[in-house]
Design an enzyme around this catalytic site. Sequence first.
Site, mmCIF file in Angstrom:
data_model
loop_
_atom_site.group_PDB
_atom_site.id
_atom_site.type_symbol
_atom_site.label_atom_id
_atom_site.label_comp_id
_atom_site.label_asym_id
_atom_site.label_seq_id
_atom_site.Cartn_x
_atom_site.Cartn_y
_atom_site.Cartn_z
ATOM 1 N N LEU A 32 -5.952 -2.922 7.897
ATOM 2 C CA LEU A 32 -5.836 -3.932 8.957
ATOM 3 C C LEU A 32 -6.236 -5.383 8.389
ATOM 4 C CD1 LEU A 32 -7.208 -2.218 12.364
ATOM 5 C CD2 LEU A 32 -4.937 -3.156 11.646
ATOM 6 N N TYR A 41 -7.778 14.453 0.102
ATOM 7 C CA TYR A 41 -6.897 15.179 -0.526
ATOM 8 C C TYR A 41 -7.529 15.917 -1.506
ATOM 9 C CZ TYR A 41 -3.566 13.147 2.747
ATOM 10 O OH TYR A 41 -2.675 12.791 4.068
ATOM 11 N N SER A 64 0.892 -1.184 0.080
ATOM 12 C CA SER A 64 -0.167 0.076 -0.074
ATOM 13 C C SER A 64 0.748 1.283 -0.078
ATOM 14 C CB SER A 64 -0.890 0.059 1.247
ATOM 15 O OG SER A 64 -2.187 0.698 1.041
ATOM 16 N N PRO A 65 0.353 2.311 -0.747
ATOM 17 C CA PRO A 65 1.331 3.554 -0.618
ATOM 18 C C PRO A 65 1.593 3.855 0.721
ATOM 19 C CG PRO A 65 -0.682 3.735 -2.067
ATOM 20 C CD PRO A 65 -0.723 2.349 -1.423
HETATM 21 C C1 LIG Z 1 3.245 5.715 7.521
HETATM 22 C C2 LIG Z 1 2.163 5.540 6.515
HETATM 23 C C3 LIG Z 1 2.099 6.391 5.203
HETATM 24 C C4 LIG Z 1 0.885 6.333 4.490
HETATM 25 N N1 LIG Z 1 0.876 7.393 3.317
HETATM 26 C C5 LIG Z 1 -0.038 7.086 2.459
HETATM 27 C C6 LIG Z 1 -0.006 7.541 1.122
HETATM 28 O O1 LIG Z 1 0.998 8.227 0.770
HETATM 29 N N2 LIG Z 1 -0.813 7.247 0.268
HETATM 30 C C7 LIG Z 1 -2.218 6.590 0.642
HETATM 31 O O2 LIG Z 1 -2.979 6.508 -0.152
HETATM 32 N N3 LIG Z 1 -2.241 6.232 1.694
HETATM 33 C C8 LIG Z 1 -1.151 6.225 2.773
HETATM 34 N N4 LIG Z 1 -1.267 5.558 4.101
HETATM 35 C C9 LIG Z 1 -2.337 4.620 4.354
HETATM 36 C C10 LIG Z 1 -2.003 3.325 3.710
HETATM 37 O O3 LIG Z 1 -1.714 3.002 2.455
HETATM 38 C C11 LIG Z 1 -3.067 2.231 4.341
HETATM 39 O O4 LIG Z 1 -4.192 2.313 3.401
HETATM 40 C C12 LIG Z 1 -3.530 2.304 5.533
HETATM 41 O O5 LIG Z 1 -2.257 2.384 6.596
HETATM 42 C C13 LIG Z 1 -4.178 0.904 6.213
HETATM 43 O O6 LIG Z 1 -3.635 -0.173 5.864
HETATM 44 P P1 LIG Z 1 -2.759 -0.984 7.156
HETATM 45 O O7 LIG Z 1 -3.719 -1.142 7.971
HETATM 46 O O8 LIG Z 1 -2.497 -2.344 6.188
HETATM 47 O O9 LIG Z 1 -1.660 -0.282 7.303
HETATM 48 C C14 LIG Z 1 -0.152 5.689 4.830
HETATM 49 C C15 LIG Z 1 -0.187 4.824 6.035
HETATM 50 C C16 LIG Z 1 1.065 4.900 6.826
HETATM 51 C C17 LIG Z 1 0.918 3.881 7.926
#
Ligand SMILES: Cc1cc2nc3c(=O)[nH]c(=O)nc-3n(C[C@H](O)[C@H](O)[C@H](O)COP(=O)(O)O)c2cc1C
Length: 355
Positions: free
Chosen positions: A301, A182, A22-23
């Site tokens: 998650l 955004y 994920s980004p």
């Molecule tokens: C450190 C960090 C930076 C993130 N930056 C971006 C981003 O640049 N673009 C985006 O769409 N989401 C961003 N997110 C959200 C993640 O892509 C993801 O959607 C979110 O963390 C939920 O997924 P997870 O539970 O697997 O971490 C970011 C999340 C984290 C933790």
Amino acid sequence: MAHLFEPFKMRDVSFRNRIAVSPMCQYSSTNGFANDWHLVHLASRAVGGAGLVLTEAAAVEPRGRITPQDLGIWSDAHIEGLAKTVALIHNFGAVAGIQLAHAGRKASTAKPSKGGKVLDESQDGWRSLISSSAIAFSKESPIPEALSLEGIQQIIQAFVEAAKRSLQAGFKVIEIHAAHGYLLHQFLSPLVNHRQDDYGGSLENRTRLLREIVEGVRKVWPETYPLLVRISATDWVDKGWDIEQSIDLSDKLKSLGVDMIDSSSGGIIPGINVPIKPGYQTQFAERIRREANIYTGAVGLITSPEQADQLIRTEATDIVLLGRELLRNPYWPHLAAKQLGHEKLWPVQYDRAWL
Ligand SMILES: Cc1cc2nc3c(=O)[nH]c(=O)nc-3n(C[C@H](O)[C@H](O)[C@H](O)COP(=O)(O)O)c2cc1C
């Protein structure tokens, strides 16, 4: 029945499995440039076995950065650093994708490790924020300028130029960031977009900017390469953007050449109570997939191999995107394959890890 390690193809691009990075902003750039950190961080996730490695949000304009340390792709000078990272990702068997973004009224903040507060000029920030309407994100944020029609055209062009540069850098996937409050989400959501012209009011009008960006990007992005859009499927607020509007939008985007909706949620206004628990957003990916009949990515998650595999097997989604779990463990895909009883994917250099 498809499963987590079943290869996947969109247009002419093949992915070795259904796992995407994920980004995630790394807050590590100076003037938007990719550097050794991006190279090592992203290539490690390719070595780790992911099928798709997406960069963090890359700003299409300097004022579109969330923090001064964000990655950028607003000039040709950014191509070289990105190209090195892309080549390594491809060398290690993953597909490299870039997320193109503009923060709009949520720009110019400190990185989280520095408190995340709004920055002014004396702190490397900038005050010239833009949005759909002149409404500040929070009490601390400056009031943004509502984009003029000419300003909107400049934004469309900035995304198109960024897409051309992404191609030059060697990326095979573009994801347009229209989520998390955004700029593009600021046009979609009626909570922020109070415009009275062709870009505000009806769903048709609020989705116009994103649709025009998609049309512009599609013209310069090869037909053989996939185009993804990340949306917040719901604002989690009454009278805000919601799943029904997301399904309608996804259907429209499909007809414009978008291949997959990466379905996240939230971020449009501060202080919202989001019911966070394992897989809390996957229901949206599932509904968009079924009702708009388009590929989806589920995120939020997703941490266990069984959970991820189940989402693919039950056709809730076509790919899973993992964020924090892949920060904690870049080798998660290899361990997941082992745990789920698939053929060993571990790099041969690491064979002895199991001896
Ligand atoms: C450190 C960090 C930076 C993130 N930056 C971006 C981003 O640049 N673009 C985006 O769409 N989401 C961003 N997110 C959200 C993640 O892509 C993801 O959607 C979110 O963390 C939920 O997924 P997870 O539970 O697997 O971490 C970011 C999340 C984290 C933790």
